[in-house]
Every structure is written in C-alpha cells, then in structure tokens.
Design an enzyme around this catalytic site. Structure first.
Site, short mmCIF file in Angstrom:
data_model
loop_
_atom_site.label_atom_id
_atom_site.label_comp_id
_atom_site.label_asym_id
_atom_site.label_seq_id
_atom_site.Cartn_x
_atom_site.Cartn_y
_atom_site.Cartn_z
N GLU A 244 87.28 14.60 41.68
CA GLU A 244 86.24 15.58 41.35
C GLU A 244 85.44 15.78 42.62
O GLU A 244 84.66 14.92 43.02
CB GLU A 244 85.37 15.04 40.20
CG GLU A 244 84.48 16.10 39.56
CD GLU A 244 83.15 16.23 40.28
OE1 GLU A 244 83.05 17.10 41.19
OE2 GLU A 244 82.23 15.49 39.95
N CYS A 278 77.17 18.63 42.05
CA CYS A 278 78.48 19.12 42.51
C CYS A 278 78.80 20.50 41.95
O CYS A 278 79.62 21.22 42.53
CB CYS A 278 79.58 18.13 42.14
SG CYS A 278 79.74 17.84 40.36
#
Length: 501
Positions: A244, A278
């Site tokens: 990720e 993120c």
C-alpha cells in the site's frame, strides 16, 4: 540500502558524507535486536506447525483482546500521538486511530464465521457425485511493516486481519513515532504471547532484516520508493506481498460541479492530519480559467475550518523538521519557476511548531518536484484543464494513484471519469471516506501498490484458499474410475460424450 518509513538512505541527493565512528555506532542497532527477529520468526513458525489452525472462538478472542486494549488505553494513545507529532488534533486521533480501528475489528468479529466457512464450487458432470469446496486456511507467519502517519491504525488493522485468518504476526512499527510505538509495543507484549503476536520498533537496519525474513505473507505500507526495495527483498524468499504505497491522488472537478462546494471538500481532506494521509488529495484539476476562483474558495473554506493554523491544537503539525523542509522546498521551487502561490496565513507564524497553513500553487510546471513527488503535506497544486481528454491524459500519463476523487453531479459524467481514469480506488463527491467503508477492499495499482486488505478481501489475502475435492463412489466406483485402462467400449462412449458436452 537501508529501509526506513517513507525514505531510503543514502539521501536522494546522492552526496557523500563523512561518517564518524561515533555516528556509525549510533546508527547500528544492537546485534541482539536483529538476532531476535530470526529467533522470534523460528518460534512462531514452529508454534504454527505444531498446533492445529486456531478455532473461530480463538480468533474472535484475539480480535476482542486487540479491540479492548485500544478502548481501554484510548487517552494514553491520544497523548502519545500528540507528543510524536508535536501537535496532533485529538479528534483526528480519536476518529482515525481509535474509532477507525475499533470499527474494523468489530466488523471482522461479526463476519469471521462466514469468511472461515468452506465455499461451494460446482463439480464437472463427469466427476459427480463429488463435491468441491474452497477452504480458507491460515498461511503461517505474516509480517507487517507500518508507517508513521497513522501509527496505531495502520499497524493494528493489517495485524488484526492476519490474526483473523489464523496466522501468527510479526509487526515492525515506525521509529519516527517513538511514543506511540512504545505504547503499542508494551500493550501487545502485555496481552499476547510472542509466539502469536510480536512487535519491534527498531530502526532502518532492523527494518531491512525484518523484510528479508521468509514470511508466508508480508504487508508493507509506505512510499513507492521503499516499496520497491521491500518487494525485491520478499522476492528472494518467494514471499507474497501486499504493498500500500500512496502516490499522487488527483481530484477532478467536473464543469458542472459548484466550485465553492468542491473547494470546501478538498480543503477539509487536504488539511486532515496535516495532509499526511496516503489517500490525501495531492492535486486538483479544475476547468481552465477557474483556478483562482477555486483557490479563493479553498482559502475561505480553510479559514472556516481553522480560523488560525499557528498555535491551534486542532491543526495537526508536520511530523518533523525534515518533512517540513521537504514540503516547503516544493513551494520555494515552484515560486522560483514562476508559479503563483496563495497561502491561508503567513507560514512563518507556525514555523516553530511545524504548523504549515494550506498553501496552494497555481499551475506549477509539470516538471517541478511538487508535481512528481507525493506531497504528503498541506500544499495543494491547482491545475487548469482544457478538455476531458486533457484531464484524463494528465492523470493517466503518471503513476497510477491510490485514490481518484471525482466531483460531478451527473451520473453520466461520473461514469465517464471513472471509466477513463485509472486508480486503485475511487470516491465520487467526497474525499477519503472510501477507506472507512469496512466492506470495501483497499489497495493500489501500479506505482500505488498491489494487493488489497479490509473486509473479506483482506481475510482472503492473508489466507490460503485451498481447493478441496471430496469424491464419493456409486456402487463402488467413481466417475473418474470409468476412464481407467484397459480402455473399452464404455470409455470410448464417455470420451465421445466429453468431446460434445
């Protein structure tokens, strides 16, 4: 190279620096710290091999234990996060780290029985009355490397997913949030056997040794640059990896969408956790000629959210000086290249506390660093687009983003953008809340990573979905045995039928 969260050493500049013996000794972790990793891994692997897979109740008990240690230590964790960031909005810590973590763990516990159950599959007509099943089995020992931006949530949710799937877990938490990491490490040690769940908070050398272990699965959250190093290390052991990685998540403001509403939504998302998310909106694409209108509206929206940034306990600071200098460096470079910069307040007011106000850059050059690096802070490029095709090409010509945000009122237009623009995930007419949907998988594509976790997809990623065929005989023979040699008329007839059906 040494792995550290969101960074790689040596420095990107590549300049050589002389290292003193004292500095070298300070950088080197105790040998026992790295040695312990191998010992713990061996213990967990042996414990996994020596016992049957954990029952449903054992797994639910582990998840409940995690949930309660978060609930019962809520205030300690909030205080630790605030100390790590210098200023970290208590509400944001509660929302993301506490409530967000508890919510997902509860969801896992409620759905675990159905996730663990064998899954029916059809049987070829020639092999009936057999039955086919896909049976989820634990993998073994799962490694998790978590980042600093959400040091509790992004550590515990992958770990909880691995425990739900019946695995043992080794967790490497970030050394850049030492207080939160220390609290988390202590809580896990007090509540779990090291043979089940182990936590280390060592530095870069420990991280490198950690990712080199032959895990049965490894999940890493961090930068694309470091993700490549992790993937290479895992490849040596043929370890499957979930990455990720973030990236530059764009916002596309459609021509039909109210600018003021768009600006308010983007301002909230960009300033949440100081932009250190993120899936934070990295840049905004607006119809050409409306860039300044959007910037002015975002400026007003930011001032309503935070009447002042400097000294505001609800305005999260940039984590440390190095990241503050990196982010402000983007602004300095863009100015030097001739781009217009608009700020909500004087950045110098919050300089000592690293509370950088929302800073917008109008049409920065595409080759500028702010348009190539993941910003990870409260700086927002605003780009004008001339046509749908131009906006699509602008996004698609870059590394695939982790998230895409489409602001559009017409369903036809929403579908248009979702069809034409590639991303790991997408949210229409909102920002970031897609991550909070417990039943949606979460993951990237290309430069933003691969694999997914959350929900059933996360459970499946941490499991071996073993196909099992259960054969039964009729009158002492199975369908397959009708095709055994010596081949006779019955076999010939069956072969002809198989060619037709």
């Amino acid at each position: 190279m040494t792995i550290i969260d969101k960074d790689v050493t040596p420095a990107v500049s590549g300049r050589r620096t002389r290292t003193t013996e004292k500095q070298r000794n300070d950088q080197e972790p105790p040998a026992t710290e790295v040695t312990e990793l191998g010992e713990i891994f061996a213990r967990q692997r042996a414990a996994f091999a020596g016992t049957s897979a954990p029952s449903l109740q054992e797994r639910k008990d582990n998840l409940l234990k995690l949930q309660r240690l978060v609930e019962q230590n809520r205030l300690i964790l909030v205080e630790a996060a605030n100390a790590d960031f210098g200023t970290r909005a208590a509400f944001e810590t509660e929302m993301s780290e506490i409530v967000g973590t508890i919510s997902i763990i509860r969801y896992m516990r409620r759905n675990l029985r159905s996730w663990m159950a064998p899954r029916r599959r059809s049987v070829s007509i020639w092999y009936r009355p057999a039955k086919n099943r896909v049976e989820p089995r634990p993998l073994g020992v799962v490694g998790v490397v978590s980042p600093w931006n959400f040091p509790l949530h992004l550590a515990l949710i992958p770990a909880a997913t691995a425990l739900a799937a019946g695995n043992r877990v080794m967790l490497k938490v970030s050394e850049f949030t030492p207080r939160t990491s220390a609290v988390l490490k202590r809580l896990i040690e007090e509540n779990f056997s090291r043979d089940v769940f182990y936590v280390t908070d060592g530095g870069g050398e420990v991280a490198s040794a950690f990712t080199s272990l032959p895990f049965d699965h490894l999940l890493f959250t961090g930068s694309t640059q470091v993700g490549k190093i992790v993937a290479k290390a895992a490849a040596d052991n043929l370890t499957p990896v979930t990455l990720e990685l973030g990236g530059k998540s764009p916002v596309i403001v459609d021509e039909d969408y109210p600018i003021a509403r768009a600006a308010a939504t983007v301002a909230w998302a960009k300033l949440y956790n100081g932009g250190q998310v993120c899936i934070s909106p990295d840049y905004v694409l607006v119809p050409r000629g409306r860039e300044k209108e959007f910037a002015t509206a975002a400026q007003e929206a930011a001032r309503k959210l935070y009447p002042k940034a400097a000294g505001n306990p609800e305005y999260t600071a940039v984590l440390n000086e190095r990241h503050y200098d990196r982010i402000t460096g983007y602004v300095t470079e863009a100015k030097a290249l001739g781009a217009e910069v608009i700020t909500v307040e004087d950045p110098e007011l919050g300089r000592s506390r690293r509370q950088l106000p929302l800073t917008m850059i109008i049409n920065p050059p595409v080759e500028s660093t702010v348009m190539t690096d993941e910003i990870f802070g409260p700086v927002l490029p605003i780009i004008g687009y001339d046509s749908d095709r131009a906006a699509e090409d602008f996004v698609n010509s870059r590394s695939t983003p982790l998230a895409l945000y489409v602001l559009s009122t017409a369903r036809r237009r929403q579908k248009h953008w979702l069809t034409r623009v590639t991303s790991g995930s997408a949210v229409v007419n909102d920002m970031m809340v897609g991550y909070l949907q417990n039943d949606l998988p979460f993951g990237g594509r290309g430069g933003s990573g691969y694999g997914a976790y959350h929900g059933r997809e996360g459970f499946d990623a941490m499991s071996h979905l073993r196909p099992v065929m259960y054969q039964r005989a009729i009158f002492g023979r199975t369908g397959g045995q009708m095709l055994y040699p010596p081949y006779g008329k019955v076999a010939d007839v069956l072969l002809k039928l198989m060619r037709r059906i």
